[in-house]
Design a protein around this motif. Sequence first.
Motif, PDB file in Angstrom:
ATOM      1  N   ASN A  26       0.828  -1.216   0.000  1.00 39.52           N
ATOM      2  CA  ASN A  26       0.000   0.000   0.000  1.00 39.52           C
ATOM      3  C   ASN A  26       0.862   1.266   0.000  1.00 39.52           C
ATOM      4  OD1 ASN A  26       0.702  -0.751   2.740  1.00 39.52           O
ATOM      5  ND2 ASN A  26      -0.700   0.835   3.448  1.00 39.52           N
ATOM      6  N   GLU A  27       1.992   1.233   0.687  1.00 40.17           N
ATOM      7  CA  GLU A  27       2.902   2.383   0.683  1.00 40.17           C
ATOM      8  C   GLU A  27       3.515   2.565  -0.703  1.00 40.17           C
ATOM      9  OE1 GLU A  27       5.358   2.677   4.611  1.00 40.17           O
ATOM     10  OE2 GLU A  27       5.139   0.548   4.118  1.00 40.17           O
ATOM     11  N   PHE A  28       3.899   1.445  -1.312  1.00 37.44           N
ATOM     12  CA  PHE A  28       4.529   1.455  -2.629  1.00 37.44           C
ATOM     13  C   PHE A  28       3.579   2.027  -3.669  1.00 37.44           C
ATOM     14  CE2 PHE A  28       5.972  -0.667  -6.581  1.00 37.44           C
ATOM     15  CZ  PHE A  28       7.332  -0.393  -6.531  1.00 37.44           C
ATOM     16  N   GLU A  29       2.291   1.662  -3.562  1.00 36.32           N
ATOM     17  CA  GLU A  29       1.300   2.148  -4.526  1.00 36.32           C
ATOM     18  C   GLU A  29       1.117   3.659  -4.441  1.00 36.32           C
ATOM     19  OE1 GLU A  29      -2.313  -0.088  -4.090  1.00 36.32           O
ATOM     20  OE2 GLU A  29      -1.267  -1.980  -4.482  1.00 36.32           O
ATOM     21  N   GLU A  30       1.229   4.209  -3.228  1.00 37.12           N
ATOM     22  CA  GLU A  30       1.071   5.664  -3.060  1.00 37.12           C
ATOM     23  C   GLU A  30       2.146   6.411  -3.829  1.00 37.12           C
ATOM     24  OE1 GLU A  30       0.835   6.850   1.030  1.00 37.12           O
ATOM     25  OE2 GLU A  30      -0.750   5.389   1.439  1.00 37.12           O
ATOM     26  N   VAL A  31       3.387   6.042  -3.601  1.00 39.83           N
ATOM     27  CA  VAL A  31       4.509   6.657  -4.317  1.00 39.83           C
ATOM     28  C   VAL A  31       5.747   5.797  -4.103  1.00 39.83           C
ATOM     29  CG1 VAL A  31       5.235   8.160  -2.399  1.00 39.83           C
ATOM     30  CG2 VAL A  31       5.756   8.825  -4.766  1.00 39.83           C
ATOM     31  N   HIS A  32       6.563   5.704  -5.146  1.00 40.24           N
ATOM     32  CA  HIS A  32       7.843   5.008  -5.017  1.00 40.24           C
ATOM     33  C   HIS A  32       8.856   5.609  -5.974  1.00 40.24           C
ATOM     34  CE1 HIS A  32       5.579   2.636  -8.062  1.00 40.24           C
ATOM     35  NE2 HIS A  32       6.721   2.677  -8.687  1.00 40.24           N
ATOM     36  N   ALA A  33      10.114   5.398  -5.652  1.00 42.35           N
ATOM     37  CA  ALA A  33      11.188   5.856  -6.521  1.00 42.35           C
ATOM     38  C   ALA A  33      11.081   5.119  -7.856  1.00 42.35           C
ATOM     39  CB  ALA A  33      12.532   5.587  -5.871  1.00 42.35           C
ATOM     40  N   GLU A  34      11.230   5.854  -8.928  1.00 37.67           N
ATOM     41  CA  GLU A  34      11.103   5.265 -10.263  1.00 37.67           C
ATOM     42  C   GLU A  34      12.050   4.089 -10.430  1.00 37.67           C
ATOM     43  OE1 GLU A  34      10.405   7.631 -14.164  1.00 37.67           O
ATOM     44  OE2 GLU A  34      12.557   7.355 -13.977  1.00 37.67           O
ATOM     45  N   GLY A  35      11.518   2.981 -10.934  1.00 42.19           N
ATOM     46  CA  GLY A  35      12.341   1.811 -11.202  1.00 42.19           C
ATOM     47  C   GLY A  35      12.525   0.868 -10.030  1.00 42.19           C
ATOM     48  N   ALA A  36      11.911   1.190  -8.888  1.00 43.44           N
ATOM     49  CA  ALA A  36      12.098   0.353  -7.700  1.00 43.44           C
ATOM     50  C   ALA A  36      11.395  -0.994  -7.842  1.00 43.44           C
ATOM     51  CB  ALA A  36      11.573   1.076  -6.465  1.00 43.44           C
ATOM     52  N   THR A  37      12.025  -2.022  -7.287  1.00 40.75           N
ATOM     53  CA  THR A  37      11.446  -3.357  -7.198  1.00 40.75           C
ATOM     54  C   THR A  37      10.934  -3.530  -5.776  1.00 40.75           C
ATOM     55  OG1 THR A  37      12.973  -4.263  -8.831  1.00 40.75           O
ATOM     56  CG2 THR A  37      12.004  -5.827  -7.277  1.00 40.75           C
ATOM     57  N   LEU A  38       9.695  -3.966  -5.638  1.00 42.23           N
ATOM     58  CA  LEU A  38       9.097  -4.115  -4.310  1.00 42.23           C
ATOM     59  C   LEU A  38       9.301  -5.522  -3.757  1.00 42.23           C
ATOM     60  CD1 LEU A  38       7.304  -2.963  -2.015  1.00 42.23           C
ATOM     61  CD2 LEU A  38       5.339  -3.832  -3.292  1.00 42.23           C
ATOM     62  N   ILE A  39       9.958  -5.602  -2.603  1.00 37.25           N
ATOM     63  CA  ILE A  39      10.005  -6.831  -1.810  1.00 37.25           C
ATOM     64  C   ILE A  39       9.737  -6.381  -0.371  1.00 37.25           C
ATOM     65  CG2 ILE A  39      11.319  -8.832  -1.032  1.00 37.25           C
ATOM     66  CD1 ILE A  39      12.851  -8.834  -3.590  1.00 37.25           C
ATOM     67  N   PRO A  40       8.473  -6.458   0.074  1.00 35.99           N
ATOM     68  CA  PRO A  40       8.124  -5.945   1.404  1.00 35.99           C
ATOM     69  C   PRO A  40       8.940  -6.607   2.517  1.00 35.99           C
ATOM     70  CG  PRO A  40       6.151  -6.482   0.153  1.00 35.99           C
ATOM     71  CD  PRO A  40       7.326  -7.029  -0.612  1.00 35.99           C
ATOM     72  N   LEU A  41       9.278  -5.822   3.535  1.00 34.92           N
ATOM     73  CA  LEU A  41      10.043  -6.354   4.656  1.00 34.92           C
ATOM     74  C   LEU A  41       9.329  -7.548   5.289  1.00 34.92           C
ATOM     75  CD1 LEU A  41      12.698  -5.811   6.144  1.00 34.92           C
ATOM     76  CD2 LEU A  41      11.429  -4.413   7.759  1.00 34.92           C
ATOM     77  N   SER A  42       7.997  -7.529   5.290  1.00 31.48           N
ATOM     78  CA  SER A  42       7.227  -8.631   5.880  1.00 31.48           C
ATOM     79  C   SER A  42       7.428  -9.948   5.120  1.00 31.48           C
ATOM     80  CB  SER A  42       5.738  -8.277   5.923  1.00 31.48           C
ATOM     81  OG  SER A  42       5.241  -8.044   4.615  1.00 31.48           O
TER      82      SER A  42
END
Length: 103
Positions: A26-42
Amino acid sequence: MEDITVQEGQSRVQAGALLVDVREPNEFEEVHAEGATLIPLSEFEARFSELPKDRELVMICRSGARSARAGEYLKAQGYSQVVNVAGGTLAWVEAGLPTGSAQ
């Protein structure tokens, strides 16, 4: 682990490093650095092996704390090229660097 500025993070990504965002979806969807790959800490311990060991990893979260923990974990797993973006996504946005919305 080395802390780098958002500007240094962006230049390393442009040079081929992988930007890894460890915030929740949900945080990533709000805004993220361009080109970032999401792997949540959880999910990080279950998924860290998806990350290449032969490429520099630039870790980012909201402010720099979670990404530092994830980076230290990677170092303990034998990853050698890991740095942390000081100030995280908040600093990235504040610096006016490119962002993306949900992919």
